[in-house]
Design a protein around this motif. Structure first.
Motif, short mmCIF file in Angstrom:
data_model
loop_
_atom_site.label_atom_id
_atom_site.label_comp_id
_atom_site.label_asym_id
_atom_site.label_seq_id
_atom_site.Cartn_x
_atom_site.Cartn_y
_atom_site.Cartn_z
N LEU A 109 49.30 -22.55 61.30
CA LEU A 109 50.42 -23.21 60.66
C LEU A 109 51.56 -23.46 61.66
N ILE A 110 51.73 -22.54 62.60
CA ILE A 110 52.80 -22.69 63.59
C ILE A 110 52.51 -23.88 64.51
N THR A 111 51.27 -23.99 64.98
CA THR A 111 50.92 -25.13 65.84
C THR A 111 50.99 -26.44 65.08
N LEU A 112 50.67 -26.41 63.79
CA LEU A 112 50.77 -27.62 62.97
C LEU A 112 52.22 -28.08 62.87
N ILE A 113 53.13 -27.14 62.63
CA ILE A 113 54.55 -27.48 62.55
C ILE A 113 55.04 -27.98 63.90
N THR A 114 54.56 -27.37 64.98
CA THR A 114 54.94 -27.82 66.32
C THR A 114 54.50 -29.26 66.57
N ALA A 115 53.27 -29.59 66.14
CA ALA A 115 52.76 -30.96 66.31
C ALA A 115 53.63 -31.96 65.55
N ILE A 116 54.03 -31.60 64.34
CA ILE A 116 54.89 -32.49 63.56
C ILE A 116 56.25 -32.66 64.26
N GLY A 117 56.78 -31.54 64.81
CA GLY A 117 58.05 -31.62 65.54
C GLY A 117 57.96 -32.52 66.76
N ILE A 118 56.84 -32.42 67.50
CA ILE A 118 56.65 -33.28 68.67
C ILE A 118 56.60 -34.74 68.26
N SER A 119 55.97 -35.03 67.12
CA SER A 119 55.88 -36.43 66.67
C SER A 119 57.26 -37.00 66.38
N PHE A 120 58.12 -36.24 65.71
CA PHE A 120 59.48 -36.71 65.43
C PHE A 120 60.28 -36.86 66.73
N LEU A 121 60.06 -35.95 67.67
CA LEU A 121 60.76 -36.03 68.95
C LEU A 121 60.40 -37.31 69.70
N LEU A 122 59.11 -37.64 69.74
CA LEU A 122 58.67 -38.85 70.42
C LEU A 122 59.21 -40.10 69.72
N GLN A 123 59.22 -40.09 68.40
CA GLN A 123 59.79 -41.23 67.67
C GLN A 123 61.23 -41.49 68.08
N ASP A 124 62.03 -40.43 68.11
CA ASP A 124 63.45 -40.61 68.41
C ASP A 124 63.69 -40.97 69.87
N ILE A 125 62.89 -40.42 70.77
CA ILE A 125 63.05 -40.76 72.19
C ILE A 125 62.75 -42.23 72.42
N VAL A 126 61.63 -42.71 71.86
CA VAL A 126 61.26 -44.11 72.04
C VAL A 126 62.28 -45.02 71.36
#
Length: 328
Positions: A109-126
């Protein structure tokens, strides 16, 4: 009703194969990572999106330098695809090293939440970079391969309606098939492919057999992310408009394709992507007629997910997956 369904088949086949090929390549990124780490890398859709922006930027650069007048358009596209693949491949390795490897033994569950966090981070950076450079985060790609090809399908069978396709359809389909074929050969015929299959089957035993598990995982992330980035470029060429949020919807669809075909099964993910693309385009063309106008083409996603639910009820491992044996 039946006549209308048959008449739309040529156009459905063309549009469905194009979309399905994109789903198939992106779905492979999910299934490769899941097969080795049993991790759903929900940042993979954003890696696809990042590849679309990198490739589009390079295409603008190449055409702005006048390369379009001296080099064939297909060569310019291939250069953009290769560059975007390398960039997103390195990005995938970085994400695995920084975000996933330290959590490898943590609850899933922790790695799943981390993956979702990375996706939002990439969205905002781009989005930040796009707005900084262009003033808007919605980008229209350069006009490559926009020629229209008309197919006289009615000459094959009178019930068929004539179909139209962009010349980019041939490019997207051909490049996607080549990528899928090369990946299949790599996984099944090479030393590193054998190592990947060994780690996917039993990571601990593979490490005891002198397989460098960390390197295999890094290569898996590189290949999956590189394919995602390359597909992003193809998406931009085929559909013209991109934004930082295209990875979310398409990523969910590609994940659905991976589950439909059998997540962890590369060939199953390929087939699942093509099936999902064809189903979506069939629903978009015929859903209004089938429901008497109650549902329009915008409900095609619901149609696809209902089919997925039905498949998972009767075959939870997916259409081409193998049922896992329970250990007792």
């Amino acid at each position: 009703m039946l006549t209308d369904l048959i008449g739309t088949l040529p156009q459905v086949l063309i549009d469905g194969l194009t979309l399905g090929a994109i789903y198939a390549v992106v779905a492979i990124g999910y299934t490769m990572v899941y097969g080795i780490l049993e991790l759903i890398n929900f940042a993979h859709g954003e890696i696809f999106m990042t590849g679309a922006f990198i490739g589009t930027s390079l295409l603008f650069l190449f055409t702005g330098q006048g390369w379009i007048h001296t080099l064939p358009a297909i060569l310019i596209l291939l250069l953009a695809i290769i560059a975007a693949s390398i960039c997103t491949g390195v990005l995938g390795i970085g994400i695995e090293r920084v975000a996933y490897r330290p959590l490898r033994n943590a609850p899933k569950l922790i790695t799943l939440i981390t993956a979702i966090g990375i996706s939002f981070l990439l969205q905002d950076i781009v989005r930040f970079i796009a707005e900084l450079k262009k003033g808007t985060y919605i980008i229209n790609g350069p006009n490559l391969f926009n020629g229209q090809i008309h197919i006289k399908a009615s000459s094959l069978w009178p019930e068929f309606h004539d179909a139209t396709l962009k010349s980019s359809f041939l490019v997207v389909l051909l490049v996607s098939i080549v990528m899928l074929a090369v990946l299949d050969i790599f996984v099944n015929r090479t030393k590193w492919g054998m190592a990947m299959r060994a780690v996917a089957q039993d990571r601990e035993t593979a490490s005891l057999m002198s397989v460098n598990v960390n390197k295999v995982i890094a290569i898996t992330f590189f290949i999956g992310s590189a394919l995602g980035g390359a597909t992003g470029v193809l998406f931009a060429v085929q559909y013209g408009t991109i934004d930082p949020y295209i990875g979310y919807t398409l990523g969910i669809k590609a994940f659905t394709a991976a589950v439909l075909g059998g997540i962890g099964n590369i060939r199953g993910s390929m087939a699942g992507g093509l099936i999902l693309g064809l189903i979506e385009m069939f629903a978009a063309a015929n859903l209004s007629g089938l429901t008497g106008g109650v549902f329009g083409s915008e409900y095609k996603d619901v149609f696809a997910f209902i089919l997925l639910i039905i498949v998972l009820i009767f075959k939870p491992e997916g259409l081409f997956g193998k049922a896992a044996a329970e250990k007792v």
